[in-house]
Design a protein around this motif. Structure first.
Motif, PDB file in Angstrom:
ATOM      1  N   THR A 275       0.831  -1.205   0.000  1.00  0.00           N
ATOM      2  CA  THR A 275       0.000   0.000   0.000  1.00  0.00           C
ATOM      3  C   THR A 275       0.862   1.250   0.000  1.00  0.00           C
ATOM      4  OG1 THR A 275      -0.138   0.035   2.411  1.00  0.00           O
ATOM      5  CG2 THR A 275      -1.871  -1.146   1.239  1.00  0.00           C
ATOM      6  N   ASN A 276       0.331   2.290  -0.600  1.00  0.00           N
ATOM      7  CA  ASN A 276       0.992   3.582  -0.618  1.00  0.00           C
ATOM      8  C   ASN A 276      -0.065   4.630  -0.294  1.00  0.00           C
ATOM      9  OD1 ASN A 276       2.753   5.717  -1.049  1.00  0.00           O
ATOM     10  ND2 ASN A 276       2.403   5.746  -3.252  1.00  0.00           N
ATOM     11  N   GLY A 277       0.032   5.240   0.892  1.00  0.00           N
ATOM     12  CA  GLY A 277      -0.914   6.271   1.301  1.00  0.00           C
ATOM     13  C   GLY A 277      -1.945   5.747   2.279  1.00  0.00           C
ATOM     14  N   ASN A 278      -2.962   6.574   2.517  1.00  0.00           N
ATOM     15  CA  ASN A 278      -4.055   6.246   3.430  1.00  0.00           C
ATOM     16  C   ASN A 278      -5.373   6.604   2.763  1.00  0.00           C
ATOM     17  OD1 ASN A 278      -2.524   5.484   5.816  1.00  0.00           O
ATOM     18  ND2 ASN A 278      -1.915   7.639   5.896  1.00  0.00           N
ATOM     19  N   GLY A 279      -6.426   5.942   3.208  1.00  0.00           N
ATOM     20  CA  GLY A 279      -7.753   6.281   2.695  1.00  0.00           C
ATOM     21  C   GLY A 279      -8.317   5.187   1.819  1.00  0.00           C
ATOM     22  N   TYR A 280      -8.713   5.579   0.593  1.00  0.00           N
ATOM     23  CA  TYR A 280      -9.393   4.665  -0.315  1.00  0.00           C
ATOM     24  C   TYR A 280      -8.588   4.499  -1.598  1.00  0.00           C
ATOM     25  CZ  TYR A 280     -13.158   5.214   2.959  1.00  0.00           C
ATOM     26  OH  TYR A 280     -13.899   5.212   4.116  1.00  0.00           O
ATOM     27  N   VAL A 281      -8.759   3.362  -2.242  1.00  0.00           N
ATOM     28  CA  VAL A 281      -7.970   3.026  -3.424  1.00  0.00           C
ATOM     29  C   VAL A 281      -8.263   3.992  -4.566  1.00  0.00           C
ATOM     30  CG1 VAL A 281      -7.493   1.231  -5.155  1.00  0.00           C
ATOM     31  CG2 VAL A 281      -7.916   0.576  -2.765  1.00  0.00           C
ATOM     32  N   THR A 282      -7.176   4.535  -5.145  1.00  0.00           N
ATOM     33  CA  THR A 282      -7.283   5.391  -6.320  1.00  0.00           C
ATOM     34  C   THR A 282      -6.620   4.749  -7.534  1.00  0.00           C
ATOM     35  OG1 THR A 282      -5.252   6.585  -5.737  1.00  0.00           O
ATOM     36  CG2 THR A 282      -7.361   7.527  -4.975  1.00  0.00           C
ATOM     37  N   LYS A 283      -5.750   3.753  -7.284  1.00  0.00           N
ATOM     38  CA  LYS A 283      -5.034   3.097  -8.379  1.00  0.00           C
ATOM     39  C   LYS A 283      -4.637   1.694  -7.940  1.00  0.00           C
ATOM     40  CE  LYS A 283      -1.113   3.865 -11.468  1.00  0.00           C
ATOM     41  NZ  LYS A 283       0.080   4.696 -11.720  1.00  0.00           N
ATOM     42  N   GLN A 284      -4.712   0.739  -8.865  1.00  0.00           N
ATOM     43  CA  GLN A 284      -4.333  -0.642  -8.576  1.00  0.00           C
ATOM     44  C   GLN A 284      -3.407  -1.145  -9.675  1.00  0.00           C
ATOM     45  OE1 GLN A 284      -8.623  -1.797  -8.917  1.00  0.00           O
ATOM     46  NE2 GLN A 284      -7.807  -3.660  -9.883  1.00  0.00           N
ATOM     47  N   SER A 285      -2.409  -1.959  -9.282  1.00  0.00           N
ATOM     48  CA  SER A 285      -1.414  -2.423 -10.255  1.00  0.00           C
ATOM     49  C   SER A 285      -1.899  -3.619 -11.079  1.00  0.00           C
ATOM     50  CB  SER A 285      -0.109  -2.787  -9.544  1.00  0.00           C
ATOM     51  OG  SER A 285      -0.299  -3.896  -8.680  1.00  0.00           O
ATOM     52  N   ILE A 286      -2.795  -4.422 -10.553  1.00  0.00           N
ATOM     53  CA  ILE A 286      -3.360  -5.538 -11.312  1.00  0.00           C
ATOM     54  C   ILE A 286      -4.726  -5.081 -11.832  1.00  0.00           C
ATOM     55  CG2 ILE A 286      -4.155  -7.938 -11.243  1.00  0.00           C
ATOM     56  CD1 ILE A 286      -2.222  -8.386  -8.880  1.00  0.00           C
ATOM     57  N   ALA A 287      -4.855  -5.073 -13.141  1.00  0.00           N
ATOM     58  CA  ALA A 287      -6.074  -4.548 -13.764  1.00  0.00           C
ATOM     59  C   ALA A 287      -7.294  -5.378 -13.387  1.00  0.00           C
ATOM     60  CB  ALA A 287      -5.916  -4.526 -15.282  1.00  0.00           C
ATOM     61  N   ALA A 288      -8.434  -4.702 -13.314  1.00  0.00           N
ATOM     62  CA  ALA A 288      -9.699  -5.391 -13.045  1.00  0.00           C
ATOM     63  C   ALA A 288      -9.951  -6.401 -14.160  1.00  0.00           C
ATOM     64  CB  ALA A 288     -10.840  -4.385 -12.967  1.00  0.00           C
ATOM     65  N   GLY A 289     -10.361  -7.609 -13.768  1.00  0.00           N
ATOM     66  CA  GLY A 289     -10.650  -8.655 -14.734  1.00  0.00           C
ATOM     67  C   GLY A 289      -9.482  -9.593 -15.006  1.00  0.00           C
ATOM     68  N   LYS A 290      -8.275  -9.209 -14.557  1.00  0.00           N
ATOM     69  CA  LYS A 290      -7.114 -10.084 -14.756  1.00  0.00           C
ATOM     70  C   LYS A 290      -7.119 -11.220 -13.758  1.00  0.00           C
ATOM     71  CE  LYS A 290      -3.011  -9.075 -16.698  1.00  0.00           C
ATOM     72  NZ  LYS A 290      -1.623  -8.682 -16.704  1.00  0.00           N
ATOM     73  N   GLN A 291      -6.607 -12.368 -14.178  1.00  0.00           N
ATOM     74  CA  GLN A 291      -6.509 -13.532 -13.301  1.00  0.00           C
ATOM     75  C   GLN A 291      -5.545 -13.224 -12.155  1.00  0.00           C
ATOM     76  OE1 GLN A 291      -5.712 -17.139 -15.408  1.00  0.00           O
ATOM     77  NE2 GLN A 291      -5.163 -18.254 -13.563  1.00  0.00           N
ATOM     78  N   VAL A 292      -5.871 -13.713 -10.957  1.00  0.00           N
ATOM     79  CA  VAL A 292      -5.053 -13.481  -9.769  1.00  0.00           C
ATOM     80  C   VAL A 292      -4.576 -14.818  -9.239  1.00  0.00           C
ATOM     81  CG1 VAL A 292      -4.996 -12.443  -7.475  1.00  0.00           C
ATOM     82  CG2 VAL A 292      -6.529 -11.533  -9.182  1.00  0.00           C
ATOM     83  N   SER A 293      -3.302 -14.866  -8.842  1.00  0.00           N
ATOM     84  CA  SER A 293      -2.775 -16.097  -8.239  1.00  0.00           C
ATOM     85  C   SER A 293      -2.031 -15.746  -6.952  1.00  0.00           C
ATOM     86  CB  SER A 293      -1.845 -16.826  -9.204  1.00  0.00           C
ATOM     87  OG  SER A 293      -0.628 -16.115  -9.339  1.00  0.00           O
ATOM     88  N   GLU A 294      -1.674 -16.772  -6.203  1.00  0.00           N
ATOM     89  CA  GLU A 294      -0.998 -16.573  -4.925  1.00  0.00           C
ATOM     90  C   GLU A 294       0.405 -16.010  -5.086  1.00  0.00           C
ATOM     91  OE1 GLU A 294      -1.250 -20.243  -2.776  1.00  0.00           O
ATOM     92  OE2 GLU A 294      -3.409 -20.052  -2.483  1.00  0.00           O
ATOM     93  N   THR A 295       0.964 -16.046  -6.276  1.00  0.00           N
ATOM     94  CA  THR A 295       2.310 -15.499  -6.495  1.00  0.00           C
ATOM     95  C   THR A 295       2.277 -14.013  -6.837  1.00  0.00           C
ATOM     96  OG1 THR A 295       2.236 -16.118  -8.832  1.00  0.00           O
ATOM     97  CG2 THR A 295       3.203 -17.727  -7.293  1.00  0.00           C
ATOM     98  N   ASP A 296       1.102 -13.445  -7.043  1.00  0.00           N
ATOM     99  CA  ASP A 296       0.970 -12.038  -7.416  1.00  0.00           C
ATOM    100  C   ASP A 296       1.157 -11.112  -6.212  1.00  0.00           C
ATOM    101  OD1 ASP A 296       0.458 -12.519 -10.103  1.00  0.00           O
ATOM    102  OD2 ASP A 296      -1.706 -12.670  -9.781  1.00  0.00           O
ATOM    103  N   THR A 297       1.646  -9.916  -6.510  1.00  0.00           N
ATOM    104  CA  THR A 297       1.704  -8.844  -5.525  1.00  0.00           C
ATOM    105  C   THR A 297       0.950  -7.658  -6.101  1.00  0.00           C
ATOM    106  OG1 THR A 297       3.850  -9.554  -4.670  1.00  0.00           O
ATOM    107  CG2 THR A 297       3.195  -7.301  -4.197  1.00  0.00           C
ATOM    108  N   LEU A 298      -0.046  -7.198  -5.389  1.00  0.00           N
ATOM    109  CA  LEU A 298      -0.866  -6.068  -5.794  1.00  0.00           C
ATOM    110  C   LEU A 298      -0.345  -4.816  -5.107  1.00  0.00           C
ATOM    111  CD1 LEU A 298      -3.543  -4.817  -7.010  1.00  0.00           C
ATOM    112  CD2 LEU A 298      -4.577  -5.379  -4.795  1.00  0.00           C
TER     113      LEU A 298
END
Length: 157
Positions: free
Chosen positions: A129-152
């Motif tokens: 995480t970077n900052g406080n509050g609510y999410v404004t940007k995410q590194s893994i795009a919405a709809g992309k497959q997620v696995s246990e090796t990923d870091t968001l």
């Protein structure tokens, strides 16, 4: 709430504390009144078990009860849920329903960091995480497959 005064001019026998109280009390009273009128009445209930129910009926039931529901997976049956059955939940709280199928990243914009951390615990990926509050940007795009090796990585504001 925090109020400070810099070198106040005190009328008569009034102390700085009394002057601050005259300012603080009405402001705080109004803030509390506005807060209670814009939020729910603090209604809380115990979460029911939705495991093994159909995803669509569970989602409809939870939405009708006032929860924000996020479904992960493409299956028809709920395999896991968060919060767990029996935990106390507040109206408007985010509820996760996990089904079979490939887990895909939801759109996290506007989510609280605690909701993102709960999601990461359910799906097993790491979060930076970077900052406080609510999410404004995410590194893994919405709809992309997620696995246990990923870091968001998320930016909060």
């Amino acid at each position: 709430m925090y109020i400070t005064m810099k070198q106040p001019t005190l009328p008569g026998t009034q102390t700085a504390t009394q002057l601050l109280a005259d300012v603080f009390k009405p402001v705080m009273k109004r803030a509390l009144a506005e807060d209670s009128s814009t939020t729910t009445t603090g209604e809380s209930t115990k979460m029911l078990s939705y495991v093994n129910r159909s995803v669509s009926s569970a989602k409809n039931d939870l939405t009708n009860k006032g929860y924000r529901v996020t479904t992960i997976g493409s299956g028809n049956r709920v395999l896991k849920q968060s919060p767990l059955s029996g935990q106390v939940v507040m109206k408007n709280q985010r509820v996760f329903l996990i089904s079979s199928g490939t887990p895909r990243m939801p759109n996290l914009i506007g989510w609280s960091s605690s909701d993102v951390l709960r999601l990461s615990q359910l799906l097993g990926f790491k979060v930076k995480t970077n900052g406080n509050g609510y999410v404004t940007k995410q590194s893994i795009a919405a709809g992309k497959q997620v696995s246990e090796t990923d870091t968001l990585s998320i930016n909060l504001k």
